[in-house]
Design a protein around this motif. Structure first.
Motif, mmCIF file in Angstrom:
data_model
loop_
_atom_site.group_PDB
_atom_site.id
_atom_site.type_symbol
_atom_site.label_atom_id
_atom_site.label_comp_id
_atom_site.label_asym_id
_atom_site.label_seq_id
_atom_site.Cartn_x
_atom_site.Cartn_y
_atom_site.Cartn_z
ATOM 1 N N CYS A 292 11.637 5.145 -5.455
ATOM 2 C CA CYS A 292 10.434 4.943 -5.474
ATOM 3 C C CYS A 292 9.365 6.381 -5.713
ATOM 4 O O CYS A 292 8.373 5.481 -5.924
ATOM 5 N N LEU A 293 9.466 6.917 -4.859
ATOM 6 C CA LEU A 293 7.936 7.472 -4.636
ATOM 7 C C LEU A 293 8.056 8.991 -6.151
ATOM 8 O O LEU A 293 7.005 9.025 -6.465
ATOM 9 N N PHE A 294 9.550 8.883 -6.481
ATOM 10 C CA PHE A 294 9.143 9.698 -7.782
ATOM 11 C C PHE A 294 8.798 8.730 -8.695
ATOM 12 O O PHE A 294 8.951 9.354 -9.490
ATOM 13 N N LEU A 295 8.811 7.399 -8.779
ATOM 14 C CA LEU A 295 8.726 7.065 -10.085
ATOM 15 C C LEU A 295 7.662 7.122 -10.571
ATOM 16 O O LEU A 295 7.089 6.835 -11.544
ATOM 17 N N ARG A 296 6.683 6.826 -9.422
ATOM 18 C CA ARG A 296 5.444 6.265 -9.235
ATOM 19 C C ARG A 296 4.951 7.883 -9.567
ATOM 20 O O ARG A 296 4.992 8.888 -9.546
ATOM 21 N N GLU B 161 0.765 -1.144 -0.090
ATOM 22 C CA GLU B 161 -0.102 -0.107 0.200
ATOM 23 C C GLU B 161 0.978 1.503 0.046
ATOM 24 O O GLU B 161 0.268 2.430 -0.439
ATOM 25 N N GLU B 162 2.302 0.990 0.896
ATOM 26 C CA GLU B 162 2.786 2.624 0.877
ATOM 27 C C GLU B 162 3.274 2.621 -0.673
ATOM 28 O O GLU B 162 3.989 3.739 -1.306
ATOM 29 N N LEU B 163 3.624 1.607 -2.025
ATOM 30 C CA LEU B 163 4.158 1.923 -3.376
ATOM 31 C C LEU B 163 3.044 1.757 -4.086
ATOM 32 O O LEU B 163 3.756 2.431 -4.919
ATOM 33 N N THR B 164 2.032 1.297 -3.790
ATOM 34 C CA THR B 164 1.482 1.396 -5.430
ATOM 35 C C THR B 164 -0.199 1.222 -4.439
ATOM 36 O O THR B 164 -0.613 1.559 -3.761
ATOM 37 N N GLY C 12 -12.349 7.815 -1.512
ATOM 38 C CA GLY C 12 -11.605 9.039 -1.129
ATOM 39 C C GLY C 12 -10.079 7.991 -0.776
ATOM 40 O O GLY C 12 -9.703 8.669 -1.638
ATOM 41 N N ARG C 13 -10.570 6.713 -0.216
ATOM 42 C CA ARG C 13 -9.206 5.711 -0.531
ATOM 43 C C ARG C 13 -8.724 5.576 -1.255
ATOM 44 O O ARG C 13 -7.158 5.541 -1.799
ATOM 45 N N ARG C 14 -9.626 5.068 -2.591
ATOM 46 C CA ARG C 14 -8.836 5.270 -3.372
ATOM 47 C C ARG C 14 -7.845 5.619 -4.285
ATOM 48 O O ARG C 14 -6.939 5.232 -4.940
ATOM 49 N N HIS C 15 -9.120 7.196 -4.100
ATOM 50 C CA HIS C 15 -8.267 8.094 -4.759
ATOM 51 C C HIS C 15 -6.710 8.562 -4.469
ATOM 52 O O HIS C 15 -5.733 8.358 -5.372
ATOM 53 N N VAL C 16 -6.419 8.118 -3.162
ATOM 54 C CA VAL C 16 -5.000 8.373 -2.556
ATOM 55 C C VAL C 16 -4.472 7.135 -2.395
ATOM 56 O O VAL C 16 -3.341 7.786 -2.672
ATOM 57 N N ARG C 17 -4.963 5.965 -2.916
ATOM 58 C CA ARG C 17 -4.211 5.310 -3.591
ATOM 59 C C ARG C 17 -3.600 5.089 -4.589
ATOM 60 O O ARG C 17 -2.071 4.759 -4.885
ATOM 61 N N ARG C 18 -4.086 6.091 -6.082
ATOM 62 C CA ARG C 18 -3.772 6.034 -6.796
ATOM 63 C C ARG C 18 -2.992 7.703 -7.233
ATOM 64 O O ARG C 18 -1.921 7.540 -7.565
ATOM 65 N N SER C 19 -3.146 8.278 -6.452
ATOM 66 C CA SER C 19 -2.405 9.901 -6.433
ATOM 67 C C SER C 19 -1.188 10.442 -5.465
ATOM 68 O O SER C 19 -1.357 11.299 -5.655
ATOM 69 N N VAL C 20 -1.009 9.508 -4.357
ATOM 70 C CA VAL C 20 -0.686 10.858 -3.141
ATOM 71 C C VAL C 20 0.144 9.335 -3.051
ATOM 72 O O VAL C 20 0.146 8.231 -2.445
ATOM 73 N N ALA C 21 1.653 9.472 -3.427
ATOM 74 C CA ALA C 21 2.842 9.077 -3.193
ATOM 75 C C ALA C 21 3.223 9.776 -1.767
ATOM 76 O O ALA C 21 3.357 11.184 -1.334
#
Lengths: 537, 237
Positions: free
Chosen positions: B151-155, A387-390, B75-84
């Motif tokens: 990893c953060l900047f890759l996504r 969940e942190e990475l994807t 909202g949680r789904r959106h956060v998982r997709r768009s927040v690093a």
């Protein structure tokens, strides 16, 4: 311990006395009392054991099970192989623990102090070698007892010399483990050559079986087996002479080991202190997985990470399978161990014609390796890395985490059938049925391991409440094998019943195999549901 | 209809077992802007970032990412997709190498061939190329932090949150981090980070929130807050 002056000894004694005085732990008298009690218990149990063995052997009521002369003649070579395997295992142990172990506080405070290393560690080495000798002695006692039961003459000499001989062998192996502990290069060599060494032992055993004139127990590495050779009358050195030579060699090796003590690097002792402390904590919880992780970490420290030439995954549906396959191939010996255990288990079942006790042993062993294959799923549930990475959640990828274990188990089953067919254990007509059964059972056990992996770790409170806690802990540990048995045994009984009723092997297996695959699908669904529920909690 | 800000915290509060960690925090971070949260240890910085990342639910107030409440399923789904989110203590798979982690993130976010190029670029930029075959437990804390940042900047992400991102980083890598953040901000990503190191380019940060014991001590533009009394009184400069 020559080389250390009286002054060195006095300083070490003074430091020890200071630590004991300030420590809130048990005093020297407590430790001595506890040690004396342990010696007393070991002496009483050993005495009772020897008395019981002697009485049973001499008694007229019990008849020894009939064993053919051929089997008896093969015993010395088998005991030589056992001694060599114990040597390899002992040296392997030296790569991550070893005979010289200090506690973590001692590693942090005493090792950097300007104290003579041989004086400081001498007692540790003697205690460690004593433990190696004890383990060897127990193995020797078991070997001697079995042989004495079969042969019935000279029981006392056989039991005494095998116990003493294997005890000396254990001490000798301990000194080899110390050599491994003292040298990075040797430790790396041992790690890399263990599979080859075991193959050599297997080849030697096979050679000894087909060429009895080789008499491997007459060579120095076979001295521990000399009492067995004498007991079954195949010739060789006198048991007391061979045992005496082993004891003399172990004594010389121990003297040399005491001289080498100064050569162990601090970093090795610190690393091993951490490993030993973590292993005792994990052992108290029966946590074999944590111990395996520590062992792997020790191996990585010495030989690095195995390179896995897998192509990058570019598609979402291959993401988890690629990740799990990389993890599996990177763990040294994971695939080989799975194949060996599955082949051995299948061989056991084939040799004993599907008898229930053989099935039970086989299923328990195979469920153990299946449990190791679902390690990535366990990691997924322990740390929220995904969940942190994807954008994914563990529940999204749970069924995918079962793919690699299922394919690996099925493949190992196919290898087992191939080995059975090539070695003639399996009749050619039974091969299709065996293949179907191996694949279905492999997939079923992988799915069962997945479900078992979804459990939370046992709570520490179980250890604090001795009465129900230990039982709960044991229940937690055996739940996986019990589930595997509950799933496989009814299917095996169905196959046996159909065969007894005259069905062809393929007809007898087809129905239960289909049921196994359907149940595996159900278990995968249940696993996913449990992972989802864990996340909700 | 106006585009909602990347992040909005409206009178947000959070308690842990009766202990108030954050009280009535208001903050709006538009797209393409950068906010910094500063404060002493225990002032509520990490709690603020965890609330913004949806890892914690507020006990009072509203947290919205791109106009969606983080407490709803959508909202949680959106956060998982768009927040690093870069944690203060990075988390990794113990059995995957540095390169495996980046490959995993690229595939999970559907980056395809672009992911391969960006992976190689990030491995170079964060000095990880020679350690691509290392497992996380073989890396120093600084290298682990670099892996987390790579990893953060890759996504792909619309909002980047970093908790103490400069911890354990050498000065060169801190420079790389600030450059990369500036480029992401200029490309339209919103950035929020907490730090004690104030050696970043002056034009990177658009707003600063100063927290003290969970309460906003000062809030405003970078120059305005840095010249104000709160940061001096709290010993943050």
């Amino acid at each position: 311990m020559s080389g250390a002056t009286g002054n060195d000894r006095d300083r070490v004694r003074a430091v020890r006395a200071f630590v004991r005085q300030r420590s809130s732990g048990p005093t020297g008298r407590d430790i001595l009392r506890r040690f004396a009690y342990q010696v007393y218990v070991v002496a009483v149990v050993s005495g009772l054991w020897v008395a019981a063995v002697a009485r049973t052997i001499d008694g007229p009521r019990l008849e020894a099970p009939p064993v053919s002369g051929d089997v008896l003649a093969d015993l010395p070579a088998a005991v030589v192989a056992l001694a060599l395997v114990l040597t390899v295992v002992g040296m392997r142990l030296g790569t991550w623990t070893g005979p010289v172990l200090v506690s973590r506080p001692e590693a942090a405070w005493l090792l950097p102090a300007p104290l003579d290393r041989r004086v400081l560690l001498g007692r540790r080495l003697v205690a460690g070698l004593g433990l190696f000798a004890l383990v060897g002695g127990v193995v020797g006692l078991a070997v001697g007892t079995v042989v004495a039961f079969e042969v019935r003459t000279g029981a006392t000499t056989t039991v005494a010399t095998t116990t003493l001989g294997f005890g000396a062998l254990g001490m000798l192996v301990g000194t080899l483990a110390l050599a491994v502990e003292s040298s990075h290069r040797l430790a790396r060599t041992v790690l890399r050559t263990t599979p080859v060494a075991l193959l050599v032992v297997a080849a030697l055993s096979w050679l000894a079986a087909v060429r009895p004139d080789l008499a491997t127990w007459t060579t120095p590495w076979g001295w521990a087996a000399a009492p067995v050779a004498t007991a079954v009358s195949v010739g060789g050195p006198s048991p007391w002479l061979a045992t005496g030579l082993l004891v003399a060699t172990a004594t010389v090796a121990t003297r040399l080991a005491l001289h080498r003590l100064g050569g162990i690097a601090d970093e090795e002792l610190v690393r091993r202190a951490g490993a030993a402390s973590a292993v005792s904590a994990s052992a108290a919880l029966f946590d074999a997985r944590a111990i395996a992780q520590l062992r792997r970490a020790g191996q990585r420290w010495l030989v690095g990470v195995r390179d896995v030439p897998l192509p990058r995954s570019h598609r979402r549906w291959t993401l988890v399978a690629r990740r799990d396959l990389a993890s599996l191939l990177r763990r040294p010996g994971a695939v080989e161990r799975t194949v060996v255990v599955v082949v051995a288990a299948a061989g056991l079942v084939a040799v004993f014609g599907g008898a229930i006790p053989a099935l039970v042993v086989a299923v328990v062993a195979v469920s153990g390796v299946a449990g190791q294959l679902v390690e990535p799923l366990r990691i997924e549930l322990e740390e929220p890395v995904l969940e942190e990475l994807t954008p994914l959640r563990p529940v999204d990828v749970t069924p995918e985490h079962l793919a690699v274990p299922a394919v690996t188990m099925a493949t190992a089953g196919v290898v087992a059938v191939a080995v059975g067919a090539l070695s003639g254990v399996l009749d050619g007509a039974a091969v299709p049925a065996a293949l179907l059964a191996a694949i279905a059972v492999g997939v079923l056990l992988a799915a069962a391991a997945g479900l078992t992996a979804t459990r939370e770790s046992p709570p520490l409170q179980w250890l604090l409440h001795a009465e129900p806690g230990v039982f709960l802990l044991v229940g937690w540990v055996v739940a996986g094998p019990l589930l595997a048995l509950a799933l496989v045994l009814p299917l095996a009984l169905a196959v046996n019943t159909a065969l007894a009723a005259g069905a062809t092997p393929l007809d007898a297996v087809a129905g239960p195999a289909l049921v196994a695959l359907l149940v595996a699908g159900g278990l995968a669904w249940l696993t996913t549901w449990r992972v989802g529920r864990r996340a909700d909690d | 209809m106006a585009t909602p800000p990347a992040l909005r915290l409206d009178a947000v509060g959070r308690e842990f077992g009766g202990v108030v960690a954050l009280e009535r925090l208001d903050m709006v971070v538009p797209r393409g802007s950068c906010a910094m949260v500063v404060g002493r240890n225990g002032s509520g910085k990490t709690t603020t970032l965890r609330l913004a990342a949806g890892r914690l639910d507020p006990t009072s107030g509203i947290v919205e990412v791109a106009g969606r409440r983080t407490t709803t399923e959508g909202g949680r789904r959106h956060v998982r997709r768009s927040v690093a989110f870069a944690l203060d203590a990075p988390l990794f798979y113990p059995d995957l190498t540095v390169e495996d982690h980046l490959g995993f993130v690229a595939t999970a976010h559907g980056l395809g061939d672009e992911g391969v190029v960006r992976t190689d670029d990030l491995l170079d930029r964060f000095d990880l190329s020679r350690r691509r075959g290392f497992l996380p437990d073989q890396l120093s804390s600084g290298m682990r932090q670099k892996l987390q940042l790579a990893c953060l900047f890759l996504r792909p992400s619309d909002l980047v949150l970093l908790d103490e991102p400069t911890r354990a980083l050498d000065p060169h890598t801190r420079g790389v981090l600030w450059e990369t953040l500036q480029a992401r901000r200029d490309a339209g990503t919103a950035v929020v980070f907490s730090t004690h190191q104030l050696d970043f380019p002056a034009d990177l940060v658009d707003q600063v929130v100063v927290l003290h014991d969970g309460v906003v001590a000062d809030h405003g533009g970078f120059a305005e807050v840095m010249d104000g009394a709160a940061v001096t009184e709290l010993g943050l400069t």
